[in-house]
Design an enzyme around this catalytic site. Structure first.
Site, PDB file in Angstrom:
ATOM      1  N   LYS A   1      -9.331  -4.204  -0.640  1.00 55.79           N
ATOM      2  CA  LYS A   1      -9.282  -4.323   0.873  1.00 55.79           C
ATOM      3  C   LYS A   1     -10.520  -4.960   1.572  1.00 55.79           C
ATOM      4  O   LYS A   1     -10.371  -5.659   2.199  1.00 55.79           O
ATOM      5  CB  LYS A   1      -8.748  -3.011   1.418  1.00 55.79           C
ATOM      6  CG  LYS A   1      -7.297  -3.036   1.074  1.00 55.79           C
ATOM      7  CD  LYS A   1      -6.528  -2.065   2.077  1.00 55.79           C
ATOM      8  CE  LYS A   1      -5.042  -1.879   1.884  1.00 55.79           C
ATOM      9  NZ  LYS A   1      -4.727  -1.124   0.720  1.00 55.79           N
TER      10      LYS A   1
ATOM     11  N   SER B   1      -6.503  -2.467  -8.765  1.00 61.12           N
ATOM     12  CA  SER B   1      -6.822  -2.873  -7.285  1.00 61.12           C
ATOM     13  C   SER B   1      -7.641  -1.768  -6.658  1.00 61.12           C
ATOM     14  O   SER B   1      -8.288  -1.944  -5.811  1.00 61.12           O
ATOM     15  CB  SER B   1      -5.562  -3.088  -6.594  1.00 61.12           C
ATOM     16  OG  SER B   1      -4.558  -1.927  -7.142  1.00 61.12           O
TER      17      SER B   1
ATOM     18  N   GLU C   1      -4.613  -2.180  12.203  1.00 62.61           N
ATOM     19  CA  GLU C   1      -3.522  -1.086  12.324  1.00 62.61           C
ATOM     20  C   GLU C   1      -3.918  -0.330  11.035  1.00 62.61           C
ATOM     21  O   GLU C   1      -4.462  -1.002  10.013  1.00 62.61           O
ATOM     22  CB  GLU C   1      -2.252  -1.626  12.182  1.00 62.61           C
ATOM     23  CG  GLU C   1      -1.718  -2.263  10.953  1.00 62.61           C
ATOM     24  CD  GLU C   1      -2.415  -3.456  10.542  1.00 62.61           C
ATOM     25  OE1 GLU C   1      -2.938  -4.332  11.259  1.00 62.61           O
ATOM     26  OE2 GLU C   1      -2.495  -3.977   9.198  1.00 62.61           O
TER      27      GLU C   1
HETATM   28  C1  LIG Z   1      -3.296  -1.254  -0.057  1.00 61.98           C
HETATM   29  C2  LIG Z   1      -3.276  -1.310  -1.571  1.00 61.98           C
HETATM   30  C3  LIG Z   1      -2.504  -1.838  -2.396  1.00 61.98           C
HETATM   31  C4  LIG Z   1      -1.380  -2.807  -1.749  1.00 61.98           C
HETATM   32  O1  LIG Z   1      -1.799  -3.808  -0.877  1.00 61.98           O
HETATM   33  P1  LIG Z   1      -1.605  -5.335  -1.351  1.00 61.98           P
HETATM   34  O2  LIG Z   1      -1.752  -6.219  -0.020  1.00 61.98           O
HETATM   35  O3  LIG Z   1      -0.299  -5.604  -1.873  1.00 61.98           O
HETATM   36  O4  LIG Z   1      -2.439  -5.664  -2.409  1.00 61.98           O
HETATM   37  C5  LIG Z   1      -2.711  -2.172  -3.788  1.00 61.98           C
HETATM   38  N1  LIG Z   1      -3.535  -1.311  -4.289  1.00 61.98           N
HETATM   39  C6  LIG Z   1      -4.480  -0.410  -3.279  1.00 61.98           C
HETATM   40  C7  LIG Z   1      -5.561   0.580  -4.336  1.00 61.98           C
HETATM   41  C8  LIG Z   1      -4.560  -0.329  -2.192  1.00 61.98           C
HETATM   42  O5  LIG Z   1      -5.235   0.417  -1.293  1.00 61.98           O
END
Ligand SMILES: *Cc1c(COP(=O)(O)O)cnc(C)c1O
Length: 376
Positions: free
Chosen positions: A66, A355, A88
């Site tokens: 993020k 992610s 938000e």
């Molecule tokens: C917020 C988040 C997501 C989901 O958000 P996307 O916009 O779909 O990437 C996925 N993985 C993690 C670790 C997150 O914090």
């Protein structure tokens, strides 16, 4: 619309400015910690009969992808002369990333949070406050992400002169899906170079979880024209079945309009938006990015959904096989290995977007373990 038109033209100007790109690159390197490694996962590869690589976004500052977007948009806001950032947050992950970026750039930061989230996500609320952000409780509706977005948008359109709305995924009205995709594309660009260095060829398959879709779009975008690279998005199938206890928007939703974009949506027969469910807060959203919706319709992107219980198994599998505790969101992408509905390329190269890291999810894990009375 006026606010959006202005943002669109400002972004077009700034994104072509080499000074801006240089500054963004410096923050990515020193503040975020990029490039993140592309790690060969030896034990997963042995187990599943293909060459599995992990894109280690969990090693980014604040623990997930993020921040790539937050630091980019915060720099954009500063270039546009804005003094105050509005955002938000649901579970608080985006709010913490925004608060970090604003502190680093000396911008005032106000984060809207639904009252339910405000109380149940108190540690992320505390992180935001330590970082100097002001967290504003929204007392409407269910007190979750949807109400927080509404409050943030209302604030923005009445203070657009001095304020910037920093959206957290590839959702919402144009140009946000484009801006967020551009900033997150650093993931896919690095992967392209890193796979080529390691293997001398393009990967066969890319896997990413989809909530709003920013980590998926960021990984996929630089590969869209490489037809032989298979793209698979993994959604939150929640408790399984089609009983509404899920967040599988692309897999099971229908086209509609939410927060200023036409995309797939979880909605009832009257077009009312339905609540979603997922074990992972980051995927618990009834909408999804419009560009991902398009890629699904065009057939370029394949979509599947996996259940909460399968995700928990993947969470432990990565922890115990590779020594990495993944975010529950990322564990959705990992689950494809055990449940490869579109196949796996035998001896081929599979890149999974890791992610985020799982430290934030320990309370949920403890709760689930207790509920299931198992220790696996
Ligand atoms: C917020 C988040 C997501 C989901 O958000 P996307 O916009 O779909 O990437 C996925 N993985 C993690 C670790 C997150 O914090």
């Amino acid at each position: 619309m006026e606010s959006l038109f202005r943002l669109e033209s400002e972004y077009a100007r700034v994104s072509n400015d080499p000074h801006f790109q240089k500054e963004y690159g410096e923050y990515l390197r020193c503040f975020v910690g990029r490039p993140t490694p592309l790690q060969f996962a030896r034990r997963l590869s042995q187990r599943y009969g293909c060459r599995v690589y992990l894109k280690r976004e969990d090693l980014c500052h604040t623990g997930a992808h993020k921040i790539n977007n937050c630091i980019g948009q915060a720099l954009l806001a500063r270039k546009m002369g804005k003094k105050r950032i509005i955002a938000e947050t649901g579970a608080g992950q985006h709010g913490v990333a925004v608060a970090s970026a604003c502190a680093a750039l000396g911008l005032r930061c106000q984060v809207y949070m639904g009252m339910t989230d405000f109380h149940r996500q108190s540690s992320n609320r505390m992180r935001m406050e330590i970082l100097g952000a002001e967290v504003i409780k929204v007392d409407e509706g269910a007190g979750t992400l949807k109400e927080a977005v509404n409050a943030a948008v209302r604030d923005w359109v009445t203070h657009v002169e001095d304020s910037y709305y920093l959206l957290g995924s590839v959702v919402g009205p144009h140009p946000y899906p484009l801006i967020v995709r551009d900033f997150q594309s650093v993931i896919g660009s690095e992967v392209k170079r890193q796979v080529y260095e390691a293997e001398g060829m393009l990967p066969d398959m890319l896997l990413a979880c989809i909530g709003g879709g920013s980590n998926a779009m960021g990984l996929f975008f630089p590969f869209l024209k490489e037809e032989r690279v298979n793209l698979v998005g993994i959604e939150a199938g929640g408790r399984g079945g089609n009983n509404g206890q899920h967040a599988a928007t692309l897999a099971m939703g229908r086209p509609g309009v939410l927060h200023g974009a036409f995309s797939y949506l979880l909605q009832d027969d009257e077009g009312q938006v339905l609540p979603s469910h997922s074990i992972s807060a980051g995927l618990d959203y009834p909408g999804v990015g419009p560009e991902l919706s398009f890629l699904k319709d065009s057939g370029r992107l394949k979509i599947t959904a996996v259940r909460d219980d399968e995700v928990l198994r993947s969470f432990f599998e990565l922890s115990r096989k590779e020594g990495i505790i993944p975010a529950l969101e990322s564990a959705h992408a990992l689950t494809y290995l055990r449940n490869p509905v579109f196949g796996l390329p035998k001896d081929g190269i599979v890149v999974i977007n890791l992610s985020g890291r799982g430290d934030k999810d320990l309370d949920i894990i403890a709760w689930e373990e207790e509920k299931r009375g198992q220790t696996k």
